[in-house]
Write an enzyme that holds these catalytic residues in place. Structure first.
Site, mmCIF file in Angstrom:
data_model
loop_
_atom_site.group_PDB
_atom_site.id
_atom_site.type_symbol
_atom_site.label_atom_id
_atom_site.label_comp_id
_atom_site.label_asym_id
_atom_site.label_seq_id
_atom_site.Cartn_x
_atom_site.Cartn_y
_atom_site.Cartn_z
ATOM 1 N N GLY A 279 -0.835 2.300 13.841
ATOM 2 C CA GLY A 279 -0.148 1.857 12.627
ATOM 3 C C GLY A 279 -0.890 2.339 11.392
ATOM 4 O O GLY A 279 -1.702 3.279 11.456
ATOM 5 N N ARG B 129 0.224 1.265 22.267
ATOM 6 C CA ARG B 129 1.258 0.714 23.151
ATOM 7 C C ARG B 129 2.493 1.603 23.116
ATOM 8 O O ARG B 129 3.033 1.998 24.137
ATOM 9 C CB ARG B 129 1.576 -0.714 22.664
ATOM 10 C CG ARG B 129 2.595 -1.469 23.448
ATOM 11 C CD ARG B 129 2.715 -2.890 22.917
ATOM 12 N NE ARG B 129 3.099 -2.913 21.493
ATOM 13 C CZ ARG B 129 3.207 -4.032 20.785
ATOM 14 N NH1 ARG B 129 2.957 -5.207 21.337
ATOM 15 N NH2 ARG B 129 3.568 -3.970 19.521
ATOM 16 N N LYS C 290 0.815 -1.226 0.000
ATOM 17 C CA LYS C 290 0.000 0.000 0.000
ATOM 18 C C LYS C 290 0.847 1.274 0.000
ATOM 19 O O LYS C 290 0.448 2.282 -0.584
ATOM 20 C CB LYS C 290 -0.951 0.010 1.207
ATOM 21 C CG LYS C 290 -2.076 -1.027 1.090
ATOM 22 C CD LYS C 290 -3.061 -0.890 2.244
ATOM 23 C CE LYS C 290 -4.115 -1.971 2.192
ATOM 24 N NZ LYS C 290 -5.133 -1.813 3.262
HETATM 25 P P1 ATR Z 1 -1.224 -2.006 10.474
HETATM 26 O O1 ATR Z 1 -0.814 -1.505 9.132
HETATM 27 O O2 ATR Z 1 -2.099 -3.222 10.455
HETATM 28 O O3 ATR Z 1 -1.795 -0.928 11.332
HETATM 29 P P2 ATR Z 1 1.257 -1.794 11.898
HETATM 30 O O4 ATR Z 1 1.593 -0.519 11.225
HETATM 31 O O5 ATR Z 1 2.345 -2.809 12.109
HETATM 32 O O6 ATR Z 1 0.127 -2.568 11.138
HETATM 33 O O7 ATR Z 1 0.599 -1.442 13.298
HETATM 34 C C1 ATR Z 1 0.189 -2.452 14.197
HETATM 35 C C2 ATR Z 1 -0.543 -1.819 15.363
HETATM 36 O O8 ATR Z 1 -0.942 -2.851 16.271
HETATM 37 C C3 ATR Z 1 0.297 -0.859 16.182
HETATM 38 O O9 ATR Z 1 -0.535 0.125 16.760
HETATM 39 C C4 ATR Z 1 0.887 -1.789 17.258
HETATM 40 O O10 ATR Z 1 1.302 -1.120 18.436
HETATM 41 P P3 ATR Z 1 2.782 -0.489 18.507
HETATM 42 O O11 ATR Z 1 2.781 0.727 17.646
HETATM 43 O O12 ATR Z 1 2.979 -0.182 19.937
HETATM 44 O O13 ATR Z 1 3.713 -1.566 17.988
HETATM 45 C C5 ATR Z 1 -0.329 -2.637 17.540
HETATM 46 N N1 ATR Z 1 -0.021 -3.921 18.155
HETATM 47 C C6 ATR Z 1 0.456 -5.021 17.542
HETATM 48 N N2 ATR Z 1 0.577 -6.037 18.419
HETATM 49 C C7 ATR Z 1 0.151 -5.571 19.624
HETATM 50 C C8 ATR Z 1 0.006 -6.126 20.925
HETATM 51 N N3 ATR Z 1 0.317 -7.404 21.167
HETATM 52 N N4 ATR Z 1 -0.486 -5.354 21.898
HETATM 53 C C9 ATR Z 1 -0.812 -4.062 21.669
HETATM 54 N N5 ATR Z 1 -0.709 -3.478 20.468
HETATM 55 C C10 ATR Z 1 -0.238 -4.205 19.448
#
Ligand code: ATR
Length: 278
Positions: A134, A157, A72
């Protein structure tokens, strides 16, 4: 080479539901000139050859494409023109071939989410809590703000990522925005959206039951045959209005279909069909 006029491009792509959704939309307009040549398929692009795959598709008469993980952002960079919602999202999930051969980049994810949410509650004047910072979260902020909510809080987080996004969007709106970590969420919210990928690993978010206002909608961008971990949390917190992201998936497809054909498909029967097949 014989190729479809529309594609979904990703890696992996085998399990994409988009071909089925778009075939169902096109069938709603059978006989109309706008869909006379509508044929939609999936394409697995090598990780390092997305641009080449798009160029070849365009050369062979392709008209439009959906773009999914992990391309994307690359689709955003390839686009010579972009819609405001694509600019705000920083990512493109819908490409349209322009008459001069260039690519228009759009992002229909947020509009798909908002259309689905509006089937359940009004957003105007409501308090929104968006969980995650994200790409998925970023893509829905502008369309949510366009509904004139009372406020939007972004919890993540990694709080610095939420703060960055809020600074970016606060510059363009008078609606109060704020960023925080999960443990610092204060007050209650009418719409709580999970845009994290935590449930991919089966994990729950460290959020309190008290964040849900009475009659709140808990919305998970994830979906599946079984209840998602976030929606299970919401159920245990006493939230009766709980919706998963299948409607967002069908909704973003409907928006893309309209970008390409000018025709607005009926989402409800297609959503019911996809739900029955989960
Ligand atoms: P996407 O494009 O799907 O949004 P990404 O950019 O990798 O993927 O973002 C993933 C999101 O899920 C982020 O907000 C991440 O939190 P962090 O920014 O702190 O990494 C969150 N996320 C993923 N696994 C998590 C977990 N186990 N607990 C809390 N937040 C999580």
């Amino acid at each position: 080479m014989n190729q479809p006029t529309y594609l979904v491009i990703g890696n992996p792509i085998a399990h994409s539901k988009s071909p089925q959704i778009h075939a169902a939309f096109a069938a709603q307009f059978a006989g109309r000139a706008e869909v006379a040549d509508f044929a939609y398929d999936r394409l697995l692009a090598p990780i390092d050859a997305f641009a080449a795959a798009v160029a070849q598709f365009a050369e062979n008469g392709g008209k439009g494409a959906n773009v999914t993980v992990p391309f994307k952002e690359e689709a955003f960079r390839l686009s010579v023109a972009r819609t405001d919602r694509a600019e705000a999202a920083g990512a493109v999930n819908t490409l349209k071939l322009l008459p001069d051969g260039g690519l228009l980049g759009d992002n229909t994810d947020g509009a798909g989410l908002v259309a689905d949410v509006l089937r359940h509650i009004e957003v105007r004047g409501r308090r929104i809590l968006l969980l995650g910072a994200g790409g998925a979260a970023r893509g829905v902020i502008l369309p949510l703000l366009a509904q004139a909510p009372q406020s939007l809080i972004l919890a993540n987080r990694t709080v610095a990522k939420a703060e960055q996004l809020i600074a970016h969007f606060q510059a363009a709106t008078t609606i109060p925005l704020a960023a925080c970590e999960y443990a610092a969420i204060e007050g209650e919210f009418d719409l709580v959206i999970n845009a994290t990928s935590a449930s991919l690993g089966g994990e729950r978010l460290p959020i309190a039951n008290s964040i849900f206002a009475p009659n709140a909608l808990a919305y998970d961008m994830m979906y599946g045959k079984d209840e998602t971990p976030f929606l299970a949390q919401a159920r245990e917190a006493g939230v009766s209005l709980r919706v998963d992201g299948l409607g967002m998936l069908v909704g973003q497809a409907a928006e893309a279909f309209e970008v390409w054909t000018g025709l607005r498909p009926d989402v409800e029967p297609v959503l019911a069909m996809m739900r029955a097949q989960l």
